[in-house]
Structures are given as C-alpha cells and as structure tokens.
Design an enzyme around this catalytic site. Structure first.
Site, short mmCIF file in Angstrom:
data_model
loop_
_atom_site.label_atom_id
_atom_site.label_comp_id
_atom_site.label_asym_id
_atom_site.label_seq_id
_atom_site.Cartn_x
_atom_site.Cartn_y
_atom_site.Cartn_z
N GLY A 205 91.40 25.16 14.75
CA GLY A 205 90.03 25.54 14.40
C GLY A 205 89.26 24.36 13.84
O GLY A 205 88.78 23.49 14.58
N GLY A 206 89.18 24.28 12.53
CA GLY A 206 88.34 23.28 11.85
C GLY A 206 88.55 21.86 12.35
O GLY A 206 87.58 21.13 12.61
N GLY B 14 91.80 28.41 8.10
CA GLY B 14 90.63 27.91 7.39
C GLY B 14 90.84 27.74 5.90
O GLY B 14 89.90 27.57 5.14
N HIS C 23 91.94 37.43 18.24
CA HIS C 23 91.89 36.51 17.10
C HIS C 23 91.74 37.33 15.81
O HIS C 23 91.06 38.36 15.80
CB HIS C 23 90.72 35.54 17.25
N ASN D 164 89.70 25.76 19.21
CA ASN D 164 88.86 26.96 19.06
C ASN D 164 87.68 26.58 18.18
O ASN D 164 87.82 26.47 16.96
CB ASN D 164 89.68 28.10 18.43
N TRP D 165 86.55 26.41 18.82
CA TRP D 165 85.36 25.97 18.06
C TRP D 165 84.71 27.09 17.26
O TRP D 165 83.78 26.83 16.50
CB TRP D 165 84.33 25.36 19.03
N LYS D 166 85.13 28.33 17.51
CA LYS D 166 84.51 29.47 16.80
C LYS D 166 82.99 29.42 16.98
O LYS D 166 82.52 29.03 18.06
CB LYS D 166 84.97 29.50 15.34
N GLU E 100 90.00 36.95 13.30
CA GLU E 100 88.61 37.16 12.85
C GLU E 100 87.99 38.34 13.61
O GLU E 100 87.21 39.10 13.05
CB GLU E 100 87.81 35.86 13.04
N GLU F 239 99.18 32.92 14.42
CA GLU F 239 98.22 32.42 13.44
C GLU F 239 98.31 33.27 12.18
O GLU F 239 97.66 34.33 12.08
CB GLU F 239 96.79 32.50 14.00
N SER G 287 95.17 25.86 9.96
CA SER G 287 95.06 24.58 9.24
C SER G 287 95.89 23.46 9.87
O SER G 287 96.46 22.62 9.16
CB SER G 287 95.40 24.75 7.75
P1 13P Z 1 91.78 26.48 11.26
O1 13P Z 1 92.47 25.41 12.06
O2 13P Z 1 90.39 26.14 10.85
O3 13P Z 1 92.65 26.97 10.14
O4 13P Z 1 91.60 27.76 12.25
C1 13P Z 1 92.70 28.21 12.98
C2 13P Z 1 92.23 29.21 13.96
O5 13P Z 1 91.80 30.28 13.62
C3 13P Z 1 92.28 28.83 15.39
O6 13P Z 1 92.07 29.92 16.21
#
Ligand code: 13P
Length: 250
Positions: free
Chosen positions: A233-234, A172, A94, A9-11, A96, A166, A212
């Site tokens: 994510g990251g 994050g 998600h 997930n590149w956000k 967010e 999640e 994470s």
């Molecule tokens: P991180 O891996 O940056 O914690 O993000 C997880 C995430 O929200 C994937 O959708």
C-alpha cells in the site's frame, strides 16, 4: 516454482498525471527483473486508462468489481469493463472494503467466480483483526474467509487465484507482521487450500503478504518459504520504494 508477484495497491491515490509519472520513474529501475518477478500496479479506476499504455510489461489491476455482468448497479464496474481497459488482475475482499463497505465472504465469492469466468486474475485478500489475533482466532478466521470466498471454485481454477494475507492490524500502521508470524499464517492458508482442493493445486497458489511492507523489511518477508510476493500500500506510492521492493523479490 511459484513466480513471485509484487503488487502496488494505490488505494484512493494518484491522478492520471501522477500515475503516468510513476511509471516513467519505475520502469527503468525494474527493467532487469521482468523474467523473475511478476509486477502489478493497481491504480484507482480513474487512472487505469492512462496507466495501461504507460505500464510496459507491468500488469494492471483494479481494486474492486461487481459480480453482475451489467445492469442497474449505480457506481459499480463490471468485469468486462475492466477487460476493455486492459486490466488483468482484480483485488477482491480487501479489508477496507470488508470494514467500510460491509462486504461479506459470500459477496466476495460471487465476485471471485465472475473474475475467474472472465479471465481476470483475482487477488483475494484475507486476514484477521488485532482483536481476533489476541483472542487466538487467526486459524479460525482464515479458515472461514478461505472456505467462504473460494466456495464452488474448481480445483483446476485454483492456481489462477492469488491470495493476499493482510493482517488488518498491520495495514497502514507501520506495524509489520514478523516473518515468523507471516510464514505461520501463509502455511495455515496453504494447508487449508490443500484440504479444500488438492495438494498439487495448493502448491501452485501464490500467497502474498501485505501490511506495512517497505524496502527495509521486504527481503526477509519474501525469504519465507510460503511467502510468494507482496501487496504493497503506502510504500507503493513512491516509485523508488516500490522498485526496491520489486528488486528484493528478484
Ligand atoms: P500498507 O502497505 O500501507 O500497510 O497497506 C497494505 C495494503 O492494504 C495493501 O493492500
């Protein structure tokens, strides 16, 4: 046997050039894993068209969609627009989007039903905040999210849904759920699914862990019996790190 599914997930990250360069670096590193692992990259909408021809056997997902098929919804994207670009997966609910854009379980449920009806694979995100965990509410929160977001879904359609657990406090933050914490939550989710649908359907659902995930912790998380993949994510922004996570699932 559930096939592991590892998704990036590149956000709100990467231009088209950066996205294409990512695939050039990634594909040679994961070429031996396609049979064993389903790999998905979920770019921002603006990079999807550039990613599809560059992605080889990697599936492409979108980070959101609107439940209506078309109409006066300025700034929104429909299921058919995603299909038109060669998208096969869509992330829904998600944390967010729940936190920053006020998405409710009911709205997510409308999107999920549209995604299924359109032939897209929904990746439904659920998970508790730190406050809810500290208050002992993990099971209640997951129950509410799962039953609300999956309302009116037929048991025969359930295996098509991917669920991503999640925990909000792990996203994050560098603070990963321990394998035991993650396994416990995944098992609660699967039990809830078997109560709402059928045991057979629940056994087929892939449940990803997200929060994470990194090359250093992926293997032990993925070794848990109810963890069937990762939503990253990251660490998915660097091809080396994402490839290492894919290889940990193979
Ligand atoms: P991180 O891996 O940056 O914690 O993000 C997880 C995430 O929200 C994937 O959708």
């Amino acid at each position: 046997m559930r096939k592991p599914i590892i998704a990036a997930n590149w956000k709100m990250n990467k231009t088209t050039c950066e996205a294409v360069a990512f695939f050039e670096a990634l594909l040679p590193k994961i070429s031996g894993t396609c049979e064993q692992v389903e790999v998905v990259v979920i770019p921002p909408f603006t990079a999807i068209a550039a990613c599809r021809p560059a992605a080889g056997g990697v599936g492409i997902g979108a980070q959101n969609m609107h439940p209506e098929p078309s109409g006066a919804f300025t700034g929104e994207i429909s299921a058919s627009m995603l299909l038109d670009l060669g998208v096969s997966y869509v992330v829904l609910g998600h944390s967010e989007r729940r936190a920053f854009f006020g998405e409710s379980d009911h709205f997510i449920n409308q999107k999920l039903k549209r995604a299924l009806a359109s032939g897209l694979t929904p990746i439904l995100c659920v998970g508790e905040t730190l406050e809810q965990r500290d208050a002992g509410e993990v099971a209640a929160v997951l129950d509410r999210q799962i039953s609300g977001c999956l309302a009116d879904v037929e048991p025969s359609a359930l295996p098509k849904v991917v669920i991503a657990y999640e925990p909000v406090w792990a996203i994050g933050t560098g603070r990963t759920a321990s394998p035991a914490q993650a396994q416990e939550a995944h098992s609660l989710i699967r039990t809830k699914l078997s109560m709402l649908f059928t045991k057979e359907a629940a056994e087929q659902v892939r449940i990803q862990y997200g929060g994470s995930v990194k090359p250093g912790n992926a293997r032990e998380l993925l070794a848990c019996p109810d963890i069937d993949g990762a939503l990253v994510g990251g660490a998915s922004l660097a091809a080396d790190d994402f490839a290492a996570i894919v290889l940990a699932a193979g």
